[in-house]
Design a protein around this motif. Structure first.
Motif, PDB file in Angstrom:
ATOM      1  N   MET A 186     -10.553  -0.526  -3.249  1.00  0.00           N
ATOM      2  CA  MET A 186     -11.568  -1.511  -3.591  1.00  0.00           C
ATOM      3  C   MET A 186     -11.247  -2.840  -2.922  1.00  0.00           C
ATOM      4  O   MET A 186     -10.080  -3.232  -2.824  1.00  0.00           O
ATOM      5  CB  MET A 186     -11.643  -1.689  -5.111  1.00  0.00           C
ATOM      6  N   PRO A 187     -12.256  -3.576  -2.441  1.00  0.00           N
ATOM      7  CA  PRO A 187     -12.010  -4.860  -1.794  1.00  0.00           C
ATOM      8  C   PRO A 187     -11.327  -5.847  -2.727  1.00  0.00           C
ATOM      9  O   PRO A 187     -11.679  -5.967  -3.900  1.00  0.00           O
ATOM     10  CB  PRO A 187     -13.426  -5.347  -1.425  1.00  0.00           C
ATOM     11  N   GLY A 188     -10.315  -6.558  -2.197  1.00  0.00           N
ATOM     12  CA  GLY A 188      -9.621  -7.585  -2.963  1.00  0.00           C
ATOM     13  C   GLY A 188      -8.534  -7.078  -3.876  1.00  0.00           C
ATOM     14  O   GLY A 188      -7.838  -7.872  -4.505  1.00  0.00           O
ATOM     15  N   MET A 189      -8.338  -5.755  -3.942  1.00  0.00           N
ATOM     16  CA  MET A 189      -7.340  -5.209  -4.856  1.00  0.00           C
ATOM     17  C   MET A 189      -5.912  -5.415  -4.356  1.00  0.00           C
ATOM     18  O   MET A 189      -4.968  -5.226  -5.110  1.00  0.00           O
ATOM     19  CB  MET A 189      -7.587  -3.714  -5.092  1.00  0.00           C
ATOM     20  N   GLY A 190      -5.757  -5.802  -3.083  1.00  0.00           N
ATOM     21  CA  GLY A 190      -4.418  -6.050  -2.570  1.00  0.00           C
ATOM     22  C   GLY A 190      -3.726  -7.188  -3.295  1.00  0.00           C
ATOM     23  O   GLY A 190      -2.499  -7.235  -3.388  1.00  0.00           O
ATOM     24  N   GLN A 191      -4.512  -8.133  -3.825  1.00  0.00           N
ATOM     25  CA  GLN A 191      -3.937  -9.254  -4.563  1.00  0.00           C
ATOM     26  C   GLN A 191      -3.431  -8.824  -5.938  1.00  0.00           C
ATOM     27  O   GLN A 191      -2.739  -9.588  -6.598  1.00  0.00           O
ATOM     28  CB  GLN A 191      -4.982 -10.356  -4.715  1.00  0.00           C
ATOM     29  N   MET A 192      -3.807  -7.621  -6.373  1.00  0.00           N
ATOM     30  CA  MET A 192      -3.370  -7.123  -7.680  1.00  0.00           C
ATOM     31  C   MET A 192      -2.424  -5.932  -7.521  1.00  0.00           C
ATOM     32  O   MET A 192      -2.348  -5.066  -8.380  1.00  0.00           O
ATOM     33  CB  MET A 192      -4.593  -6.701  -8.504  1.00  0.00           C
ATOM     34  N   SER A 193      -1.723  -5.878  -6.389  1.00  0.00           N
ATOM     35  CA  SER A 193      -0.868  -4.719  -6.112  1.00  0.00           C
ATOM     36  C   SER A 193       0.232  -4.560  -7.161  1.00  0.00           C
ATOM     37  O   SER A 193       0.587  -3.442  -7.533  1.00  0.00           O
ATOM     38  CB  SER A 193      -0.253  -4.837  -4.716  1.00  0.00           C
ATOM     39  N   ALA A 194       0.777  -5.683  -7.653  1.00  0.00           N
ATOM     40  CA  ALA A 194       1.840  -5.598  -8.659  1.00  0.00           C
ATOM     41  C   ALA A 194       1.318  -4.979  -9.956  1.00  0.00           C
ATOM     42  O   ALA A 194       1.975  -4.114 -10.554  1.00  0.00           O
ATOM     43  CB  ALA A 194       2.406  -6.992  -8.935  1.00  0.00           C
ATOM     44  N   GLN A 195       0.108  -5.393 -10.375  1.00  0.00           N
ATOM     45  CA  GLN A 195      -0.483  -4.821 -11.594  1.00  0.00           C
ATOM     46  C   GLN A 195      -0.805  -3.346 -11.405  1.00  0.00           C
ATOM     47  O   GLN A 195      -0.613  -2.537 -12.319  1.00  0.00           O
ATOM     48  CB  GLN A 195      -1.750  -5.582 -11.983  1.00  0.00           C
ATOM     49  N   LEU A 196      -1.275  -2.980 -10.212  1.00  0.00           N
ATOM     50  CA  LEU A 196      -1.604  -1.580  -9.957  1.00  0.00           C
ATOM     51  C   LEU A 196      -0.355  -0.712  -9.949  1.00  0.00           C
ATOM     52  O   LEU A 196      -0.383   0.437 -10.405  1.00  0.00           O
ATOM     53  CB  LEU A 196      -2.337  -1.449  -8.617  1.00  0.00           C
ATOM     54  N   ASP A 197       0.751  -1.249  -9.424  1.00  0.00           N
ATOM     55  CA  ASP A 197       2.000  -0.481  -9.413  1.00  0.00           C
ATOM     56  C   ASP A 197       2.511  -0.232 -10.831  1.00  0.00           C
ATOM     57  O   ASP A 197       3.202   0.772 -11.079  1.00  0.00           O
ATOM     58  CB  ASP A 197       3.062  -1.222  -8.593  1.00  0.00           C
ATOM     59  N   LEU A 251      -0.999 -11.368   5.949  1.00  0.00           N
ATOM     60  CA  LEU A 251      -2.231 -11.688   6.671  1.00  0.00           C
ATOM     61  C   LEU A 251      -3.246 -12.360   5.747  1.00  0.00           C
ATOM     62  O   LEU A 251      -3.937 -13.302   6.148  1.00  0.00           O
ATOM     63  CB  LEU A 251      -2.825 -10.424   7.291  1.00  0.00           C
ATOM     64  N   THR A 252      -3.343 -11.871   4.510  1.00  0.00           N
ATOM     65  CA  THR A 252      -4.274 -12.474   3.548  1.00  0.00           C
ATOM     66  C   THR A 252      -3.898 -13.922   3.267  1.00  0.00           C
ATOM     67  O   THR A 252      -4.763 -14.811   3.178  1.00  0.00           O
ATOM     68  CB  THR A 252      -4.268 -11.670   2.240  1.00  0.00           C
TER      69      THR A 252
END
Length: 534
Positions: A371-382, A9-10
């Motif tokens: 946090m807003p916009g953190m979906g784009q950093m999902s790989a780093q968060l994982d 969706l993003t």
């Protein structure tokens, strides 16, 4: 859970933002992408059709064509429609006006009913209620024992007059021993209500039996229990990872038990999450709660608007704030505020308190994803290793109280001792002390209003740098008392030699200066003479 759907969706909305106006073909392409994303996330086909039809109608209407930013308006429409299919408004338990509130749990075996019963009881206990659990699942092997363990962890009493299937038999054997020979669950449920009334419990949670598939016997037993105890709420517990089968399972339980609300379990899984978007839309029953982990505290009220924001990568700051309010002690927060305003040093003891509060809030990964916009950093968060915080805590706890409050006094031998006590290398201790020193400087700079360096939005832009340069340009006071006194005397002489009067140059008696006493009152505006003392 919704990572794949959120990413798609993003990406779709990112393509829209490059367009100043949206044509019908742009809208159709966007709706097609949304339809594919929802189907790929295992959302039921009837829900997808209704959702995309509503989005297309509104996107082609006047509210988008006349908007200053059509792309943002489309995102707003999708957000509102997502909230609608997730149930609309937030709904929690409706408590009985008199007597105990009876809550019945229903669902398939393996959906997580028994574990969720303990989580719901713990949540109600935190809200100030006195819940009691009733073990009415007498068929699944050791279900009663599991509920007793869960109740003990939640600190809630369990009514279990029958021990149920402790032998582990799944069928009725020649001796009569099996899944149907361990007491009457209807009688246990009814007696549990009486026990709750006598012990003055205001909420009763009845855990019922499930099956590996929907069958007539399961529905008959659940219907009999409902008729016997007349519950105020019937919660249908469904596995969020079940996919397309969620719809037919929910419809079968709606016809057989007529549940009043839905609870999603295993919402922290990595499945596509279509069940969450399908159940409420198909059954018309609201999603009330969500289970987000294995602990008794991993349980939260389901907010459709916040979940829609998470799916669209807009964050969920309200839930994050609520978790922080529960985790942080008000007294400690007030003390930290006082130290911050007084520009006192941030110590390692303060650091330990903050780490303890963050751990109470749950997984750091889940918090960052809110946090807003953190979906784009999902790989780093994982890839984030939360065990790093345990290593840091071990280093801090290996310090003496003096060292925690005076980190600058930690010399080489002390660093070697800390490294040996915490099982790390001396270089790791050096890195911790270096980062901590930078954090102390940043805290002091924030207290002075200087902002964070390199972050214009946080006061760290050009203006802050100019202010810092002005402060550096001022002459500092000498450490010599005699010289400091001479400097003060010279400054006083310079101040007394300046003429007092006009702010624009000349004093009252200076040539060409302004003398208020010489003004003719007739030349002044009416009422102005009072400012001249006349």
């Amino acid at each position: 859970m919704f990572t794949s759907l959120s990413d798609r969706l993003t990406s779709t909305f990112k393509n829209l933002r490059t367009k100043g106006r949206l044509s019908e073909s742009d809208v159709n392409r966007t709706v097609r992408d949304i339809r594919m994303a929802l189907l790929d996330a295992d959302v039921a086909l009837p829900v997808v059709k209704e959702f995309t039809h509503s989005v297309r109608e509104r996107a082609l209407g006047a509210e988008v064509s006349q908007a200053l930013n059509p792309a943002q308006q489309v995102v707003k429409i999708v957000n509102e429609e997502l909230v609608a299919i997730l149930g609309g408004a937030t709904r929690t338990i409706r408590f009985a006006k008199t007597g105990p509130t009876v809550i019945m749990l229903a669902g398939l075996q393996g959906a997580g009913k028994t574990t969720l019963a303990g989580k719901l009881a713990y949540w109600l206990k935190e809200q100030g209620h006195t819940p009691m659990l009733v073990a009415a699942d007498l068929q699944r092997p050791n279900a009663v024992t599991q509920l007793q363990v869960v109740g003990e962890r939640a600190g809630v009493p369990v009514y279990a007059p029958e021990q149920g299937n402790v032998g582990g038999h799944d069928t009725v054997g020649p001796t009569g021993e099996g899944t149907r020979s361990f007491g009457d669950p209807v009688a246990v449920s009814r007696d549990g209500i009486r026990e709750a009334v006598s012990k003055h419990h205001d909420v009763v949670i009845v855990d019922t039996a499930g099956r590996l598939a929907v069958d007539a016997n399961l529905m008959q037993q659940a219907g009999d229990i409902r008729a016997a105890i007349n519950p105020d709420e019937v919660l249908f517990v469904i596995d969020a990872m079940i996919g397309q089968a969620a719809v037919e399972t929910a419809e079968a339980f709606l016809d057989g038990v007529d549940f009043t609300g839905v609870v999603l379990s295993k919402l922290d899984g990595d499945a596509r999450g279509g069940a969450a978007l399908s159940v409420a839309g198909v059954t018309g029953r609201p999603i009330m709660f969500a289970s987000t982990g294995e602990g008794v505290k991993d349980f939260e009220v389901f907010h459709p608007d916040r979940m829609a924001s998470r799916i669209l990568d807009m964050g969920d700051v309200l839930t994050l704030i609520e978790q922080a309010e529960k985790a942080f002690d008000r007294t400690q927060a007030a003390e930290m505020e006082r130290k911050f305003l007084a520009a006192e040093d941030f110590t390692f003891d303060d650091f330990l308190q903050q780490m303890s509060a963050i751990k109470k809030m749950g997984s750091l990964k889940s918090m960052l994803k809110m946090m807003p916009g953190m979906g784009q950093m999902s790989a780093q968060l994982d890839n984030l290793d939360e065990r790093e915080f345990d290593r840091v805590e071990a280093m801090v706890r290996s310090m003496t109280p003096f060292e925690r409050n005076h980190p600058k006094q930690i010399n080489g031998s002390r660093r070697a001792r800390i490294a040996g006590g915490s099982g790390v290398t001396v270089s790791e201790v050096n890195q911790l002390l270096e980062r901590f020193g930078e954090a102390q400087k940043m805290m002091k700079q924030l207290a002075r209003g200087g902002g964070i360096p390199g972050m214009p939005g946080m006061g760290g832009g050009k203006k802050a740098k100019q202010q810092q340069q002005q402060v550096r340009g001022k002459k500092s006071k000498s450490g010599n008392p005699a010289k400091r006194a001479a400097d003060a005397q010279a400054a006083a002489q310079r101040a007394s030699s300046k003429p007092v009067g006009s702010s624009f140059g000349g004093g009252a008696g200076a040539p060409g200066g302004f003398d208020p006493a010489a003004m003719d009152p007739a030349q002044l505006p009416k009422g102005f003479e009072k400012f001249l003392g006349k």
